[in-house]
Design a protein around this motif. Structure first.
Motif, PDB file in Angstrom:
ATOM      1  N   GLY A 163      37.093  38.312  44.733  1.00 58.48           N
ATOM      2  CA  GLY A 163      37.469  39.678  44.366  1.00 58.48           C
ATOM      3  C   GLY A 163      36.626  40.147  43.198  1.00 58.48           C
ATOM      4  N   LYS A 164      36.379  41.443  43.120  1.00 60.62           N
ATOM      5  CA  LYS A 164      35.394  41.943  42.162  1.00 60.62           C
ATOM      6  C   LYS A 164      35.975  42.281  40.794  1.00 60.62           C
ATOM      7  CE  LYS A 164      32.147  43.521  45.659  1.00 60.62           C
ATOM      8  NZ  LYS A 164      31.348  42.297  45.467  1.00 60.62           N
ATOM      9  N   SER A 165      37.259  42.071  40.598  1.00 60.81           N
ATOM     10  CA  SER A 165      37.896  42.275  39.295  1.00 60.81           C
ATOM     11  C   SER A 165      38.809  41.094  39.007  1.00 60.81           C
ATOM     12  CB  SER A 165      38.716  43.578  39.271  1.00 60.81           C
ATOM     13  OG  SER A 165      37.895  44.705  39.495  1.00 60.81           O
ATOM     14  N   ILE A 166      38.828  40.650  37.740  1.00 59.50           N
ATOM     15  CA  ILE A 166      39.648  39.508  37.346  1.00 59.50           C
ATOM     16  C   ILE A 166      40.530  39.918  36.173  1.00 59.50           C
ATOM     17  CG2 ILE A 166      39.683  37.106  36.588  1.00 59.50           C
ATOM     18  CD1 ILE A 166      36.780  36.874  37.559  1.00 59.50           C
ATOM     19  N   LEU A 167      41.833  39.802  36.356  1.00 53.77           N
ATOM     20  CA  LEU A 167      42.806  40.010  35.281  1.00 53.77           C
ATOM     21  C   LEU A 167      43.302  38.628  34.866  1.00 53.77           C
ATOM     22  CD1 LEU A 167      44.601  41.993  33.612  1.00 53.77           C
ATOM     23  CD2 LEU A 167      46.268  41.808  35.468  1.00 53.77           C
ATOM     24  N   PHE A 168      43.126  38.296  33.587  1.00 53.61           N
ATOM     25  CA  PHE A 168      43.425  36.927  33.191  1.00 53.61           C
ATOM     26  C   PHE A 168      44.005  36.868  31.787  1.00 53.61           C
ATOM     27  CE2 PHE A 168      39.168  37.867  31.773  1.00 53.61           C
ATOM     28  CZ  PHE A 168      38.961  37.138  30.607  1.00 53.61           C
ATOM     29  N   SER A 169      44.661  35.744  31.513  1.00 53.85           N
ATOM     30  CA  SER A 169      45.164  35.503  30.167  1.00 53.85           C
ATOM     31  C   SER A 169      44.531  34.242  29.611  1.00 53.85           C
ATOM     32  CB  SER A 169      46.695  35.376  30.153  1.00 53.85           C
ATOM     33  OG  SER A 169      47.107  34.145  30.702  1.00 53.85           O
ATOM     34  N   THR A 170      44.128  34.317  28.380  1.00 51.97           N
ATOM     35  CA  THR A 170      43.756  33.163  27.563  1.00 51.97           C
ATOM     36  C   THR A 170      43.778  33.661  26.132  1.00 51.97           C
ATOM     37  OG1 THR A 170      42.208  31.309  27.305  1.00 51.97           O
ATOM     38  CG2 THR A 170      41.229  33.505  27.544  1.00 51.97           C
ATOM     39  N   ALA A 195      51.146  42.000  47.843  1.00 52.98           N
ATOM     40  CA  ALA A 195      50.772  40.902  48.738  1.00 52.98           C
ATOM     41  C   ALA A 195      49.871  39.889  48.036  1.00 52.98           C
ATOM     42  CB  ALA A 195      50.089  41.453  49.988  1.00 52.98           C
ATOM     43  N   PHE A 196      50.478  39.086  47.192  1.00 51.92           N
ATOM     44  CA  PHE A 196      49.750  38.055  46.461  1.00 51.92           C
ATOM     45  C   PHE A 196      49.656  36.772  47.276  1.00 51.92           C
ATOM     46  CE2 PHE A 196      49.771  40.637  42.773  1.00 51.92           C
ATOM     47  CZ  PHE A 196      48.900  40.051  41.846  1.00 51.92           C
ATOM     48  N   ILE A 197      48.522  36.077  47.084  1.00 47.76           N
ATOM     49  CA  ILE A 197      48.258  34.783  47.694  1.00 47.76           C
ATOM     50  C   ILE A 197      47.927  33.804  46.563  1.00 47.76           C
ATOM     51  CG2 ILE A 197      46.708  33.506  49.242  1.00 47.76           C
ATOM     52  CD1 ILE A 197      48.569  35.489  50.674  1.00 47.76           C
ATOM     53  N   ARG A 198      48.309  32.562  46.718  1.00 49.01           N
ATOM     54  CA  ARG A 198      48.101  31.550  45.680  1.00 49.01           C
ATOM     55  C   ARG A 198      46.904  30.655  45.979  1.00 49.01           C
ATOM     56  NH1 ARG A 198      48.683  26.340  45.865  1.00 49.01           N
ATOM     57  NH2 ARG A 198      49.251  25.074  44.057  1.00 49.01           N
ATOM     58  N   GLN A 210      38.150  35.874  53.311  1.00 46.87           N
ATOM     59  CA  GLN A 210      39.079  36.920  52.869  1.00 46.87           C
ATOM     60  C   GLN A 210      38.717  37.388  51.459  1.00 46.87           C
ATOM     61  OE1 GLN A 210      42.278  38.367  54.308  1.00 46.87           O
ATOM     62  NE2 GLN A 210      41.538  39.711  52.686  1.00 46.87           N
ATOM     63  N   THR A 211      38.666  38.695  51.254  1.00 41.00           N
ATOM     64  CA  THR A 211      38.409  39.244  49.923  1.00 41.00           C
ATOM     65  C   THR A 211      39.679  39.911  49.398  1.00 41.00           C
ATOM     66  OG1 THR A 211      37.566  41.319  50.868  1.00 41.00           O
ATOM     67  CG2 THR A 211      35.955  39.599  50.350  1.00 41.00           C
ATOM     68  N   TYR A 212      39.765  39.993  48.066  1.00 39.32           N
ATOM     69  CA  TYR A 212      40.994  40.427  47.412  1.00 39.32           C
ATOM     70  C   TYR A 212      40.734  41.609  46.490  1.00 39.32           C
ATOM     71  CZ  TYR A 212      42.597  36.021  49.293  1.00 39.32           C
ATOM     72  OH  TYR A 212      42.912  35.005  50.168  1.00 39.32           O
ATOM     73  N   GLU A 213      41.706  42.493  46.438  1.00 42.91           N
ATOM     74  CA  GLU A 213      41.608  43.686  45.607  1.00 42.91           C
ATOM     75  C   GLU A 213      41.512  43.321  44.130  1.00 42.91           C
ATOM     76  OE1 GLU A 213      41.775  47.892  44.692  1.00 42.91           O
ATOM     77  OE2 GLU A 213      41.234  46.710  46.465  1.00 42.91           O
ATOM     78  N   LEU A 214      42.231  42.298  43.728  1.00 39.82           N
ATOM     79  CA  LEU A 214      42.239  41.844  42.340  1.00 39.82           C
ATOM     80  C   LEU A 214      42.533  40.358  42.322  1.00 39.82           C
ATOM     81  CD1 LEU A 214      42.358  42.508  39.213  1.00 39.82           C
ATOM     82  CD2 LEU A 214      44.833  42.813  39.541  1.00 39.82           C
ATOM     83  N   PRO A 263      44.987  42.851  49.588  1.00 35.25           N
ATOM     84  CA  PRO A 263      45.737  41.715  49.043  1.00 35.25           C
ATOM     85  C   PRO A 263      45.233  41.296  47.657  1.00 35.25           C
ATOM     86  CG  PRO A 263      44.113  40.916  50.591  1.00 35.25           C
ATOM     87  CD  PRO A 263      44.021  42.418  50.623  1.00 35.25           C
ATOM     88  N   PHE A 264      45.994  40.391  47.021  1.00 37.99           N
ATOM     89  CA  PHE A 264      45.685  39.915  45.677  1.00 37.99           C
ATOM     90  C   PHE A 264      45.710  38.388  45.673  1.00 37.99           C
ATOM     91  CE2 PHE A 264      48.127  43.831  45.590  1.00 37.99           C
ATOM     92  CZ  PHE A 264      47.264  44.690  44.923  1.00 37.99           C
ATOM     93  N   LEU A 265      44.892  37.808  44.803  1.00 44.55           N
ATOM     94  CA  LEU A 265      44.803  36.353  44.708  1.00 44.55           C
ATOM     95  C   LEU A 265      45.169  35.895  43.305  1.00 44.55           C
ATOM     96  CD1 LEU A 265      43.900  33.598  45.955  1.00 44.55           C
ATOM     97  CD2 LEU A 265      41.621  34.082  45.015  1.00 44.55           C
TER      98      LEU A 265
END
Length: 270
Positions: free
Chosen positions: A156-163, A103-106, A128-132, A82-84
């Protein structure tokens, strides 16, 4: 003031009127260029409305990032998730990604979940841990970026982010709109160097388009591919011809929500 990113002295750079009434000092780090405000005592007032009226790009931002996130997942992550989505606002991005088959969770402590009810972090099993982990337009809101990134990495061990990255080393509120002192919510503004140092504190690498999309991860990522997948037309081609075809979760999500609420009074469903 000590820099939140690299723990070195920051200069007293300038004062800005925040929320039209508070004279707030901003500090610029001599080493990494990170800009932070003084301790943001005004945040409870700033978050009386979690999404400000000035954020007119909320919908277009989600529409833009959804295909890019899909491509990045297909290229480097396990599509089953899953993804967070951390700081997920109204849940629009989570709903869009679930409709794409991911399967994203908010998660969001400030904002009401309007579009992804029943798919919130509070509904998930403890630990719960997340793929991304994704975090769009979140980092500039963080009074303590290191502590919050540590919290994200526990999920989760990887973070995709915008700033958005500072356009030049001498940027000021008069030359860069992204300060937005009128809302009082942007308290951390990053140079590319400061983001690289933040990733390094956690033993991760930073991959960036150089403007506003970034990935912290220990995975082996080709920087050229990462930049390629941030191009709107190229990413559409990649998703169209990639072998993995995700099935939209709309029908099964409807059934899950229906099963959970069908015994409730009508007034609770509206």
């Amino acid at each position: 003031m000590t820099c939140h990113i690299c723990n070195t002295p920051s200069n007293d750079s300038f004062q800005v009127k925040v929320l039209f009434k508070y004279d707030v000092t901003y500090y610029r780090c001599r080493e990494c260029g990170f800009i932070q405000t003084e301790s943001p005592y005004w945040l409870p007032e700033a978050y009386e409305s979690a999404i400000t009226s000035l954020d007119i790009g909320l919908v277009s931002r989600n529409v833009t990032w959804a295909p890019t996130v899909e491509a990045i997942i297909r290229k480097w992550f396990r599509p089953e998730g899953p993804f967070l989505d951390y700081g997920g606002g109204y849940g629009l991005f989570v709903r869009m990604m679930r409709d794409r088959g991911f399967a994203f969770i908010r998660q969001d402590q400030y904002c009401e979940n309007l579009f992804a009810k029943h798919f919130d972090m509070t509904d998930q099993p403890p630990g719960q841990t997340y793929e991304l982990v994704t975090a769009f337009e979140v980092f500039e809101h963080l009074p303590d970026p290191v502590a919050t990134v540590d919290q994200m990495l526990q999920a989760g061990k990887s973070i995709l982010f915008s700033t958005k990255v500072q356009p030049n080393p001498n940027v000021t509120p008069e030359t860069w709109w992204y300060f937005i002192p009128e809302t009082g919510q942007h308290v951390a503004l990053y140079s590319l160097e400061s983001l690289q140092r933040l990733a390094k504190r956690f033993g991760l690498q930073l991959f960036s388009d150089g403007h506003d999309l970034h990935l912290m991860t220990a995975k082996s990522i080709d920087p050229t591919w990462f930049r390629w997948l941030t191009h709107p037309r190229k990413v559409q081609l990649f998703n169209r011809f990639h072998s993995y075809k995700a099935r939209p979760l709309l029908d099964q999500d409807f059934q899950k929500v229906y099963d959970s609420v069908k015994t409730q009074p009508l007034k609770d469903l509206i």
